[in-house]
Scaffold this motif. Structure first.
Motif, mmCIF file in Angstrom:
data_model
loop_
_atom_site.group_PDB
_atom_site.id
_atom_site.type_symbol
_atom_site.label_atom_id
_atom_site.label_comp_id
_atom_site.label_asym_id
_atom_site.label_seq_id
_atom_site.Cartn_x
_atom_site.Cartn_y
_atom_site.Cartn_z
ATOM 1 N N GLU A 437 0.820 -1.207 0.000
ATOM 2 C CA GLU A 437 0.000 0.000 0.000
ATOM 3 C C GLU A 437 0.857 1.262 0.000
ATOM 4 O O GLU A 437 0.590 2.219 -0.730
ATOM 5 C CB GLU A 437 -0.928 0.000 1.223
ATOM 6 N N GLN A 438 1.929 1.272 0.807
ATOM 7 C CA GLN A 438 2.800 2.456 0.871
ATOM 8 C C GLN A 438 3.642 2.610 -0.390
ATOM 9 O O GLN A 438 3.957 3.729 -0.794
ATOM 10 C CB GLN A 438 3.705 2.364 2.092
ATOM 11 N N GLN A 439 4.006 1.499 -1.014
ATOM 12 C CA GLN A 439 4.840 1.562 -2.207
ATOM 13 C C GLN A 439 4.168 2.317 -3.354
ATOM 14 O O GLN A 439 4.850 2.922 -4.185
ATOM 15 C CB GLN A 439 5.203 0.146 -2.667
ATOM 16 N N VAL A 440 2.835 2.298 -3.394
ATOM 17 C CA VAL A 440 2.133 2.966 -4.497
ATOM 18 C C VAL A 440 1.576 4.328 -4.073
ATOM 19 O O VAL A 440 0.832 4.959 -4.817
ATOM 20 C CB VAL A 440 0.990 2.066 -5.034
ATOM 21 N N GLN A 441 1.959 4.797 -2.890
ATOM 22 C CA GLN A 441 1.559 6.134 -2.443
ATOM 23 C C GLN A 441 2.575 7.174 -2.929
ATOM 24 O O GLN A 441 3.759 6.873 -3.044
ATOM 25 C CB GLN A 441 1.489 6.200 -0.917
ATOM 26 N N SER A 447 5.664 10.472 6.110
ATOM 27 C CA SER A 447 6.250 11.233 7.212
ATOM 28 C C SER A 447 7.705 11.540 6.881
ATOM 29 O O SER A 447 8.282 10.985 5.936
ATOM 30 C CB SER A 447 6.168 10.425 8.512
ATOM 31 N N GLY A 448 8.304 12.431 7.695
ATOM 32 C CA GLY A 448 9.714 12.783 7.462
ATOM 33 C C GLY A 448 10.619 11.569 7.529
ATOM 34 O O GLY A 448 11.541 11.407 6.717
ATOM 35 N N GLY A 449 10.380 10.686 8.493
ATOM 36 C CA GLY A 449 11.200 9.482 8.627
ATOM 37 C C GLY A 449 11.010 8.525 7.472
ATOM 38 O O GLY A 449 11.965 7.885 7.003
ATOM 39 N N GLU A 450 9.769 8.416 6.973
ATOM 40 C CA GLU A 450 9.505 7.515 5.846
ATOM 41 C C GLU A 450 10.161 8.049 4.571
ATOM 42 O O GLU A 450 10.670 7.277 3.753
ATOM 43 C CB GLU A 450 7.997 7.359 5.669
ATOM 44 N N LYS A 451 10.179 9.388 4.409
ATOM 45 C CA LYS A 451 10.875 9.967 3.256
ATOM 46 C C LYS A 451 12.374 9.666 3.323
ATOM 47 O O LYS A 451 13.007 9.366 2.308
ATOM 48 C CB LYS A 451 10.650 11.478 3.206
ATOM 49 N N ALA A 452 12.928 9.753 4.533
ATOM 50 C CA ALA A 452 14.356 9.448 4.700
ATOM 51 C C ALA A 452 14.636 7.996 4.340
ATOM 52 O O ALA A 452 15.645 7.682 3.690
ATOM 53 C CB ALA A 452 14.782 9.734 6.142
ATOM 54 N N ARG A 453 13.754 7.100 4.743
ATOM 55 C CA ARG A 453 13.927 5.678 4.403
ATOM 56 C C ARG A 453 13.835 5.458 2.894
ATOM 57 O O ARG A 453 14.578 4.655 2.319
ATOM 58 C CB ARG A 453 12.868 4.832 5.108
ATOM 59 N N CYS A 454 12.900 6.183 2.256
ATOM 60 C CA CYS A 454 12.744 6.059 0.808
ATOM 61 C C CYS A 454 14.016 6.511 0.084
ATOM 62 O O CYS A 454 14.481 5.851 -0.850
ATOM 63 C CB CYS A 454 11.540 6.887 0.363
ATOM 64 N N LEU A 455 14.589 7.636 0.535
ATOM 65 C CA LEU A 455 15.814 8.141 -0.088
ATOM 66 C C LEU A 455 16.973 7.167 0.134
ATOM 67 O O LEU A 455 17.777 6.934 -0.780
ATOM 68 C CB LEU A 455 16.155 9.522 0.467
ATOM 69 N N LEU A 456 17.067 6.609 1.339
ATOM 70 C CA LEU A 456 18.115 5.611 1.594
ATOM 71 C C LEU A 456 17.967 4.418 0.651
ATOM 72 O O LEU A 456 18.957 3.907 0.099
ATOM 73 C CB LEU A 456 18.046 5.138 3.046
ATOM 74 N N ALA A 457 16.722 3.956 0.467
ATOM 75 C CA ALA A 457 16.480 2.813 -0.428
ATOM 76 C C ALA A 457 16.958 3.130 -1.841
ATOM 77 O O ALA A 457 17.524 2.265 -2.533
ATOM 78 C CB ALA A 457 14.996 2.465 -0.431
ATOM 79 N N LYS A 458 16.749 4.376 -2.275
ATOM 80 C CA LYS A 458 17.174 4.779 -3.616
ATOM 81 C C LYS A 458 18.698 4.896 -3.708
ATOM 82 O O LYS A 458 19.322 4.358 -4.640
ATOM 83 C CB LYS A 458 16.514 6.115 -3.974
ATOM 84 N N LEU A 459 19.308 5.579 -2.738
ATOM 85 C CA LEU A 459 20.748 5.836 -2.801
ATOM 86 C C LEU A 459 21.583 4.567 -2.663
ATOM 87 O O LEU A 459 22.644 4.439 -3.278
ATOM 88 C CB LEU A 459 21.141 6.837 -1.716
ATOM 89 N N LEU A 460 21.122 3.642 -1.830
ATOM 90 C CA LEU A 460 21.934 2.461 -1.539
ATOM 91 C C LEU A 460 21.943 1.448 -2.679
ATOM 92 O O LEU A 460 22.625 0.429 -2.598
ATOM 93 C CB LEU A 460 21.458 1.799 -0.242
ATOM 94 N N LEU A 461 21.200 1.739 -3.755
ATOM 95 C CA LEU A 461 21.285 0.881 -4.946
ATOM 96 C C LEU A 461 22.543 1.184 -5.755
ATOM 97 O O LEU A 461 22.937 0.394 -6.610
ATOM 98 C CB LEU A 461 20.050 1.090 -5.836
#
Length: 635
Positions: A437-441, A447-461
C-alpha cells in the motif's frame, strides 16, 4: 506517602486513517513533574497521539481530561505563527497569562491616572494585577524571551519568522514554549535542527528549570536517557510503559520479548502434543476427552506474539586506493566570514568521521567542498582516484514528491540490482518496511522518517566507497537508526557524517571532526564521548595555565582599611539610611491615599517618579554601607 496528582489523563483513545489503526484504545496518565519519553517506529502514531493530547486533533473515540486551569503547551514538527511576528514577538506570545495580567494592570493604571471609576476599587484591582505579574515572573519578561532565543541560537531577535529557515523557525517555536512554562509540555522531535551544545543545554533546562509534566516524542537516545523517567512505546496501536530512560527501556523490552517467546514456545509444544493425541483417538469422545479437545482448540485460536520487522540496509562498495580523500591547508569562506582555516585531513579506507559543531559553523559547507559544490578560498581538496560518492543531504534531495515510493526507488523497473544480486523491486522496498500500500503512495504523503527511508532505499542501490551523510539521523526512528549504524560499522568503505546524535556518533565514528570557532577545525580520536572527555581535559589545562599566568602577573594586593573620612562616614551612615527609608515610606503612604486621585492623575504620576528615585537612592546608601563594612573588616 503522597499520591502523585494527575494533570492530564487520556483513556481508551482510538484513531484510524483509512484501513490503518494507529491508536487502538491507548491510555496514558501524566502527573505533575512527570517526564515521559514516547518512542516507536515511523508511522506508528506518535505524533498523532501528541496532537490528540495537546487538543490539536480529535480522537475517533476515547477522551482526554486535564486538570482545571492546566495549560498544555505543544511543539509540533512544523511550527505555526499567527501573522508575521519577529522572533522576539513570537517568543513573547507564549506568555499568555503574563501578557493578560500586564495589560490588565496597564488598563487600571490608565483609569486611575485619568480619574475614572471607583478609585478604591481600582487600587485594589491594581494591587491584585501587580501581584499576579510578580507571581508570573516579574515586570519585564522581554529579557527572558530574548535570553531563551539566545540559548537556542537565534541571535537576530528582530528578524521576521517568514524570512527564516525551517530550522530557525522551529527554534523560535521551542523558545515560545519554554518561555511559557506550561503545566504540560508536549514536544515532538525537540532536538531536530539543534547542535550538540544546544541539545545538552536543553537537557539541563528540562531537567532543572522547566516546571510541569513533559512528554518528549524523540528518537534521540542520549536525550531520552538523560531526561525521562518513564518510556512509552507505541507499536501496533498499543502503548506499553516502561520505567526509566532509553537504556532501561531496552533492557525491560528484551526481557518481555524473551518471556513472550518462551510462552509461545510452550504453546507450540502443547499444540503439537495435543494435535498428535487428537489424531490417535477413536471417534467417540468422553467428557474428559471433550474438555481436552476444547483446550487444544482454544490454544489454536490464540494469537502468538506479533513478529517484529527490522529494516535491512546494505550498500555495495567498490574498491578504492590507499587514500580516499585528502584536504591540504583548506580554507573555506562565505561572505564576511572564514569557516575553515588551514584544515589538513587524510581519510583512509574504513574510516568513519563524525562532524560536530554549532549551527552555521560550516559543517555542510565542508561537505559541499568535498562534493565540488563550494570553491575553496585556499588549499586543496583531492579525491582518491577510484572514489565513488553517495550523498545523503539534509534537504533529502533526490525525491520526486509527486511520484510514488516505487517510482522514486526503482524508476519504473520491476527488478533492481543490489550488489551482484537482482531482486524484485517490491521485495527490495519491503526491506525498508514499505508494504504494498505504501509503495504505491506518492512520496508527499509520507512522514519525514519515511521519506528518509525512501531516499536511503534509492541511494543504496548505487555502489560507492565514500558515503557523505548530512544529518541522516533527523526524523529516522530507532530501528532505522540501528540498521544505519550497523551498516556503517560493517561498511567496507569510508564515511563522513554530520550529525547531532551522540549515541549514533559513539556507535559509528572512528574519529570526530569538531568545528571550534574562528575557522579552527580539530580532529579527535573516537566517538562523541571520547571527544567530549578530551575537549574537557584540554579546556581544564588551558584554564589552569591562564590562572597561573594571571596569578604571576598580578601585583600583590595591599591590605587597606578605612580612611579617616570613611570612618566618619560609616559612623553616620545609619542615620542617612533611616532618613532615606522614611522618605520612601512617606511617598508610598501618599500614593496609597484615594484622595490623591480625586483631582486627576498628574500629581500621582509625579509622586510615582519621586518614589522610584527615592528607592534608588536608598539602595545606593545601603550598598555604600555594605562596602564600608567590608573595608572595615580589612583593618
Amino acid at each position: 506517602m503522597l499520591r502523585a496528582v494527575s494533570v492530564l489523563d487520556a483513556q481508551q483513545l482510538t484513531r484510524t486513517y483509512g484501513v490503518r489503526t494507529v491508536l487502538g484504545g491507548v491510555s496514558l496518565t501524566l502527573t505533575e513533574a512527570d517526564r515521559v519519553g514516547l518512542v516507536g517506529a515511523n508511522g506508528s502514531g506518535k505524533s498523532t497521539l501528541g496532537r490528540i493530547l495537546a487538543g490539536v486533533e480529535e480522537p475517533d473515540s476515547g477522551q482526554v481530561v486535564s486538570r482545571r486551569d492546566a495549560r498544555v503547551g505543544y511543539l509540533p514538527q512544523e511550527p505555526v505563527f499567527e501573522g508575521d511576528p519577529t522572533a522576539r514577538e513570537a517568543a513573547l506570545s507564549g506568555l499568555t497569562r503574563w501578557m493578560e495580567a500586564k495589560e490588565a494592570h496597564d488598563a487600571i493604571s490608565a483609569k486611575l491616572a485619568a480619574g475614572q471609576g471607583d478609585t478604591e476599587a481600582l487600587l485594589e484591582q491594581q494591587a491584585e494585577a501587580g501581584a499576579r505579574i510578580e507571581q508570573l515572573g516579574g515586570w519585564d519578561r522581554t529579557h527572558a524571551a530574548e535570553a531563551m532565543l539566545d540559548k537556542l541560537g537565534v541571535r537576530d531577535h528582530g528578524q521576521r519568522v517568514s524570512s527564516m529557515s525551517g530550522g530557525e523557525r522551529r527554534r523560535v517555536d521551542l523558545a515560545r514554549l519554554l518561555v511559557s512554562r506550561p503545566d504540560v509540555a508536549i514536544l515532538d522531535e525537540p532536538t531536530n535542527h539543534l547542535d550538540v551544545d544546544t541539545i545538552e543545554w536543553l537537557e539541563g533546562h528540562l531537567q532543572h528549570e522547566q516546571p510541569g509534566a513533559l512528554l518528549l516524542i524523540t528518537h534521540d537516545r542520549f536525550f531520552l536517557d538523560r531526561v525521562v523517567k518513564r518510556t512509552a512505546e507505541l507499536s501496533g496501536g498499543e502503548l506499553r510503559i516502561y520505567e526509566g530512560g532509553y537504556e532501561a527501556y531496552l533492557e525491560a523490552k528484551a526481557e518481555r520479548e524473551a518471556f513472550e517467546q518462551r510462552v509461545e514456545k510452550n504453546r507450540q509444544n502443547f499444540l503439537r502434543r495435543e494435535l498428535d493425541w487428537l489424531r490417535r483417538q477413536a471417534p467417540a469422545r468422553t467428557s474428559k476427552q471433550k474438555a481436552r479437545t476444547d483446550r487444544a482448540n482454544a490454544a489454536l485460536a490464540q494469537d502468538g506474539p506479533r513478529s517484529r520487522k527490522d529494516v535491512a540496509l546494505h550498500v555495495e562498495t567498490v574498491r578504492t586506493g590507499k587514500t580516499v580523500l585528502e584536504l591540504e591547508e583548506l580554507r573555506l569562506e562565505v561572505p564576511g566570514r572564514t569557516l575553515v582555516e588551514g584544515l589538513t585531513l587524510t581519510l583512509a579506507p574504513g574510516e568513519r568521521v563524525g562532524i560536530v559543531g554549532p549551527n552555521g559553523s560550516g559543517k555542510t559547507t565542508l561537505l559541499r567542498a568535498v562534493l565540488g559544490e563550494h570553491e575553496p578560498a585556499g588549499g586543496k581538496v583531492t579525491l582518491g582516484q577510484n572514489a565513488r560518492i553517495t550523498y545523503f543531504g539534509q534537504a533529502r534531495e533526490g525525491l520526486d514528491e509527486d511520484a510514488t515510493v516505487l517510482e522514486n526507488v526503482a524508476g519504473g523497473r520491476q527488478r533492481v540490482t543490489v550488489g551482484e544480486r537482482t531482486m524484485d523491486a517490491r521485495g527490495y522496498l519491503e526491506r525498508f518496511l514499505f508494504d504494498y500500500e505504501q509503495q504505491v503512495q506518492p512520496v508527499r504523503v509520507l512522514s519525514g522518517g519515511e521519506k528518509a527511508r525512501c531516499l536511503l532505499a534509492k541511494l543504496l542501490l548505487t555502489p560507492a566507497n565514500l558515503l557523505i551523510l548530512d544529518e541522516p539521523t533527523n526524523d529516522l526512528d530507532v530501528p532505522t537508526l540501528a540498521a544505519l549504524e550497523e551498516m556503517l560499522v560493517e561498511l567496507n568503505g569510508t564515511a563522513l557524517v554530520v550529525t547531532h546524535d551522540r549515541w549514533f556518533l559513539d556507535r559509528v565514528a572512528t574519529a570526530t571532526l569538531a568545528f571550534e570557532g574562528d575557522g579552527r577545525v580539530v580532529r579527535y580520536p573516537g566517538g562523541y564521548t571520547t571527544y567530549k572527555a578530551l575537549r574537557g581535559e584540554e579546556a581544564a589545562q588551558v584554564e589552569k595555565a591562564e590562572k597561573v599566568e594571571k596569578k604571576e602577573r598580578a601585583p600583590k594586593p595591599k591590605k587597606k582599611g578605612l580612611t579617616y573620612g570613611e570612618r566618619l562616614e560609616l559612623e553616620g551612615i545609619m542615620d542617612v539610611i533611616a532618613a532615606a527609608e522614611e522618605k520612601v515610606g512617606a511617598l508610598e503612604t501618599r500614593l496609597a491615599d484615594p484622595a490623591l486621585y480625586e483631582g486627576g492623575g498628574d500629581e500621582a504620576a509625579t509622586l510615582s517618579r519621586e518614589l522610584e528615585a527615592a528607592k534608588a537612592e536608598l539602595d545606593a546608601k545601603v550598598a555604600r554601607w555594605e562596602a564600608l563594612e567590608t573595608k572595615k573588616a580589612m583593618d
